[in-house]
Design a protein around this motif. Sequence first.
Motif, PDB file in Angstrom:
ATOM      1  N   SER A   8     -32.461   8.761 -10.621  1.00 20.90           N
ATOM      2  CA  SER A   8     -31.318   8.355  -9.801  1.00 20.90           C
ATOM      3  C   SER A   8     -30.749   7.060 -10.367  1.00 20.90           C
ATOM      4  O   SER A   8     -31.401   6.358 -11.145  1.00 20.90           O
ATOM      5  N   SER A   9     -29.548   6.746  -9.939  1.00 23.34           N
ATOM      6  CA  SER A   9     -28.937   5.481 -10.342  1.00 23.34           C
ATOM      7  C   SER A   9     -29.770   4.322  -9.817  1.00 23.34           C
ATOM      8  O   SER A   9     -29.928   3.297 -10.483  1.00 23.34           O
ATOM      9  N   THR A  10     -30.308   4.485  -8.630  1.00 25.88           N
ATOM     10  CA  THR A  10     -31.132   3.420  -8.038  1.00 25.88           C
ATOM     11  C   THR A  10     -32.358   3.147  -8.916  1.00 25.88           C
ATOM     12  O   THR A  10     -32.688   1.995  -9.208  1.00 25.88           O
ATOM     13  N   GLU A  11     -33.012   4.223  -9.369  1.00 23.84           N
ATOM     14  CA  GLU A  11     -34.185   4.050 -10.239  1.00 23.84           C
ATOM     15  C   GLU A  11     -33.803   3.371 -11.556  1.00 23.84           C
ATOM     16  O   GLU A  11     -34.492   2.478 -12.036  1.00 23.84           O
ATOM     17  N   LEU A  12     -32.697   3.836 -12.111  1.00 20.62           N
ATOM     18  CA  LEU A  12     -32.239   3.287 -13.385  1.00 20.62           C
ATOM     19  C   LEU A  12     -31.893   1.802 -13.238  1.00 20.62           C
ATOM     20  O   LEU A  12     -32.255   0.972 -14.078  1.00 20.62           O
ATOM     21  N   THR A  13     -31.207   1.486 -12.164  1.00 14.57           N
ATOM     22  CA  THR A  13     -30.809   0.097 -11.903  1.00 14.57           C
ATOM     23  C   THR A  13     -32.046  -0.778 -11.698  1.00 14.57           C
ATOM     24  O   THR A  13     -32.136  -1.883 -12.246  1.00 14.57           O
ATOM     25  N   ASP A  37     -26.520  -6.593  -4.859  1.00 12.89           N
ATOM     26  CA  ASP A  37     -25.275  -5.815  -4.958  1.00 12.89           C
ATOM     27  C   ASP A  37     -25.464  -4.623  -5.881  1.00 12.89           C
ATOM     28  O   ASP A  37     -24.922  -3.540  -5.639  1.00 12.89           O
ATOM     29  N   ALA A  38     -26.239  -4.809  -6.961  1.00 11.20           N
ATOM     30  CA  ALA A  38     -26.452  -3.720  -7.910  1.00 11.20           C
ATOM     31  C   ALA A  38     -27.210  -2.579  -7.242  1.00 11.20           C
ATOM     32  O   ALA A  38     -26.823  -1.413  -7.368  1.00 11.20           O
ATOM     33  N   ILE A  39     -28.268  -2.920  -6.505  1.00 12.78           N
ATOM     34  CA  ILE A  39     -29.054  -1.871  -5.839  1.00 12.78           C
ATOM     35  C   ILE A  39     -28.209  -1.139  -4.796  1.00 12.78           C
ATOM     36  O   ILE A  39     -28.212   0.103  -4.745  1.00 12.78           O
ATOM     37  N   SER A  40     -27.435  -1.890  -4.010  1.00 14.26           N
ATOM     38  CA  SER A  40     -26.638  -1.184  -2.995  1.00 14.26           C
ATOM     39  C   SER A  40     -25.532  -0.370  -3.654  1.00 14.26           C
ATOM     40  O   SER A  40     -25.208   0.728  -3.197  1.00 14.26           O
ATOM     41  N   GLY A  41     -24.978  -0.898  -4.773  1.00 11.97           N
ATOM     42  CA  GLY A  41     -23.979  -0.127  -5.517  1.00 11.97           C
ATOM     43  C   GLY A  41     -24.571   1.157  -6.083  1.00 11.97           C
ATOM     44  O   GLY A  41     -23.939   2.220  -6.050  1.00 11.97           O
ATOM     45  N   ALA A  42     -25.792   1.053  -6.589  1.00 12.06           N
ATOM     46  CA  ALA A  42     -26.450   2.228  -7.168  1.00 12.06           C
ATOM     47  C   ALA A  42     -26.730   3.279  -6.092  1.00 12.06           C
ATOM     48  O   ALA A  42     -26.547   4.486  -6.318  1.00 12.06           O
ATOM     49  N   ARG A  43     -27.149   2.824  -4.908  1.00  6.19           N
ATOM     50  CA  ARG A  43     -27.398   3.785  -3.812  1.00  6.19           C
ATOM     51  C   ARG A  43     -26.119   4.533  -3.462  1.00  6.19           C
ATOM     52  O   ARG A  43     -26.130   5.750  -3.261  1.00  6.19           O
ATOM     53  N   ALA A  44     -25.003   3.786  -3.429  1.00  2.00           N
ATOM     54  CA  ALA A  44     -23.717   4.420  -3.114  1.00  2.00           C
ATOM     55  C   ALA A  44     -23.381   5.467  -4.167  1.00  2.00           C
ATOM     56  O   ALA A  44     -22.873   6.550  -3.844  1.00  2.00           O
ATOM     57  N   CYS A  45     -23.682   5.162  -5.438  1.00  2.39           N
ATOM     58  CA  CYS A  45     -23.406   6.123  -6.511  1.00  2.39           C
ATOM     59  C   CYS A  45     -24.278   7.370  -6.364  1.00  2.39           C
ATOM     60  O   CYS A  45     -23.828   8.489  -6.606  1.00  2.39           O
ATOM     61  N   ASP A  46     -25.532   7.164  -5.986  1.00  6.57           N
ATOM     62  CA  ASP A  46     -26.425   8.311  -5.774  1.00  6.57           C
ATOM     63  C   ASP A  46     -25.896   9.214  -4.662  1.00  6.57           C
ATOM     64  O   ASP A  46     -25.967  10.443  -4.752  1.00  6.57           O
ATOM     65  N   GLU A  47     -25.333   8.583  -3.630  1.00  2.00           N
ATOM     66  CA  GLU A  47     -24.760   9.387  -2.540  1.00  2.00           C
ATOM     67  C   GLU A  47     -23.539  10.165  -3.019  1.00  2.00           C
ATOM     68  O   GLU A  47     -23.355  11.332  -2.667  1.00  2.00           O
ATOM     69  N   ARG A  48     -22.722   9.486  -3.852  1.00  3.66           N
ATOM     70  CA  ARG A  48     -21.532  10.176  -4.373  1.00  3.66           C
ATOM     71  C   ARG A  48     -21.954  11.368  -5.233  1.00  3.66           C
ATOM     72  O   ARG A  48     -21.353  12.442  -5.195  1.00  3.66           O
ATOM     73  N   ARG A  49     -22.984  11.171  -6.040  1.00  5.42           N
ATOM     74  CA  ARG A  49     -23.444  12.263  -6.898  1.00  5.42           C
ATOM     75  C   ARG A  49     -24.019  13.401  -6.047  1.00  5.42           C
ATOM     76  O   ARG A  49     -23.768  14.589  -6.311  1.00  5.42           O
ATOM     77  N   ALA A  50     -24.765  13.026  -5.005  1.00  4.55           N
ATOM     78  CA  ALA A  50     -25.340  14.036  -4.115  1.00  4.55           C
ATOM     79  C   ALA A  50     -24.231  14.839  -3.437  1.00  4.55           C
ATOM     80  O   ALA A  50     -24.386  16.027  -3.131  1.00  4.55           O
ATOM     81  N   ALA A  51     -23.073  14.175  -3.219  1.00  7.06           N
ATOM     82  CA  ALA A  51     -21.951  14.851  -2.562  1.00  7.06           C
ATOM     83  C   ALA A  51     -21.134  15.682  -3.551  1.00  7.06           C
ATOM     84  O   ALA A  51     -20.088  16.215  -3.199  1.00  7.06           O
ATOM     85  N   GLY A  52     -21.592  15.749  -4.817  1.00  5.04           N
ATOM     86  CA  GLY A  52     -20.949  16.665  -5.754  1.00  5.04           C
ATOM     87  C   GLY A  52     -20.143  15.999  -6.846  1.00  5.04           C
ATOM     88  O   GLY A  52     -19.672  16.656  -7.777  1.00  5.04           O
ATOM     89  N   GLU A  53     -19.958  14.666  -6.756  1.00  2.00           N
ATOM     90  CA  GLU A  53     -19.208  13.985  -7.807  1.00  2.00           C
ATOM     91  C   GLU A  53     -20.026  13.989  -9.097  1.00  2.00           C
ATOM     92  O   GLU A  53     -21.249  13.888  -9.058  1.00  2.00           O
ATOM     93  N   ASN A  54     -19.352  14.081 -10.248  1.00  2.00           N
ATOM     94  CA  ASN A  54     -20.126  14.200 -11.488  1.00  2.00           C
ATOM     95  C   ASN A  54     -19.427  13.558 -12.683  1.00  2.00           C
ATOM     96  O   ASN A  54     -19.433  14.112 -13.774  1.00  2.00           O
TER      97      ASN A  54
END
Lengths: 473, 99
Positions: A8-13, A37-54
């Motif tokens: 996940s982005s969170t893991e990578l971050t 901010d980086a961790i919360s930003g990464a979580r948001a990205c993981d949610e976007r990816r989970a919602a189908g964004e790629n």
Amino acid sequence: MLANGDCSSTELTEHYLERIARLDKDLNTMISVNSDDAISGARACDERRAAGENSPLLGVPMVHKDIFCVDGGKTTCGSRMLETFHAPYSATVVNKLNGAGMVMLGKANMDEFAMGSSNENSYFGAVKNPWQRDCVPGGSSGGSAALVAARLAPVATGTDTGGSIRQPAAFCGLTGIKPTYGRVSRYGMIAFASSLDQAGPLAVTAEDCAMVLQAMAGSDERDSTCSNQPVPDYSKSLGDSIDGLKIGVPEEYFSDGLDDGVASAVRSALAEYEKLGAKLVSVSLPNQGLCIPAYYVVAPAEASSNLSRFDGVRFGYRCDNPADLEDLYTRSRGEGFGAEVKRRIMIGTYALSAGYYDAYYLKAQQVRRLISDDFDKAFADVDVVAGPTTPTPAFKTGAKTDDPVAMYLNDLYTVSANLCGLPAISMPCGEVDGLPVGLQLTGQHFDEARLLHAAHRYQQVTDWHQRMPAGLE
Amino acid sequence: MNNIVALTTDDIKQIAHLARIGLDEAAIEPLRDDLTTVLSLVEQLNAIDTAGVEPMAHPGNAELRLRDDVVSEENRRDALQAPAPDVEQGYFLVPRVIE
């Protein structure tokens, strides 16, 4: 990795933040780290990816050179002048990479106001070259280069006024591209020399540079010098053959001052290009020797004008207890700027002052035209011009701090692209005594795709770009 | 090659004054040496014949775009003044200029 769910982005971050916390105390590549901010930003990205964004950069961590304004964030430009400055808006580059879903880990160290070739001019301390810690990483984007080389982030932004992306990329074994003047918006990027400055990415591969430049480039209502020309798909034809590519080799690039090891690494790289089907063509840039003299009039002249805004009134450092307005100006600037910045402001002030304007500034602009004409002539016969990025590999910290001209000569091969507004890329092509060597390709205006393509093909058949500094596990 | 570069310490003081950069007395001599070295490098340009060459102020032939003359930014005075050292009622404060 992110796309197929390997991590996940969170893991990578978290992975990169852990490396920064552990390794950067010694390297000093970062001025600020924004873990929360980086961790919360990464979580948001993981949610976007989970919602189908790629989108390809969604959730990929990165670092901005501390010359880019980030709304509400500390933006120092490596200077005491801006030590406590929090920008009230974000640079277009920052907004664009945010929009692409990149996660900012923090801000990279740099030479003060991007003036330097060694990153020794930072108010926040020198940066170490991860390949050999007693060597400089290059500059002015030295923090950006050193941190990517040390794998503290997969990519960082830089800016390049006379070589400040390409020279540190060469010194740290990375790929870095300075785009055509006007390809990337300069809005919110603290100005050094406005007719020369351009932003670009530093990364391990040309492929990564292509993806990040894609997201950075394009027109901007807020920068009238930013081009409306459409941005091509830089990744599309990366793998195509370069059979028939005409590479111009200026003999002027292989003259006095060029380290033998660098010369032979660059010659071998050119031989590799021939194997890939490229044709080497001898070209001439007769005014090459005038690039540094012309640059050291034009850049300081523009800097003296741009940096007049730092007056202790509207933002930045103000001296204690000013006696009057004049005292406020002179002491705020005298105390807020470092030695190299003062030197360049004063050279520029002198070159623009009454009685000297024609002899210096106008003359330099005329020579700039001659240099540009040389490239136009060369590009009538060839697609790109190739040569070394720097005359030597990284040098020892402190080796050139007492001699400004010796320091300036580092930019011997890089300043012409800025003077002429041409795009140029540096890629690793060898090693001398354990230090990386850079090959530079310069292209025609808005021909970034060809440079990235040529660099990628070279990287498919060589492994210089994959080598890493030791001891950074 | 001519040699118009023979900077004196007074020249350095004058340039520093024009640039509004306060210098310690001790900084002047090293700066004189540094600026003289850099300007000697720049002197190479004088050997080149540039008669009739159009000065190049800007790379490429980029034409500056004009935008429609409409308000595009909101009023953010407070945010934009937040980084200032001293502000009062929307004004930037400086030491008294008129007695």
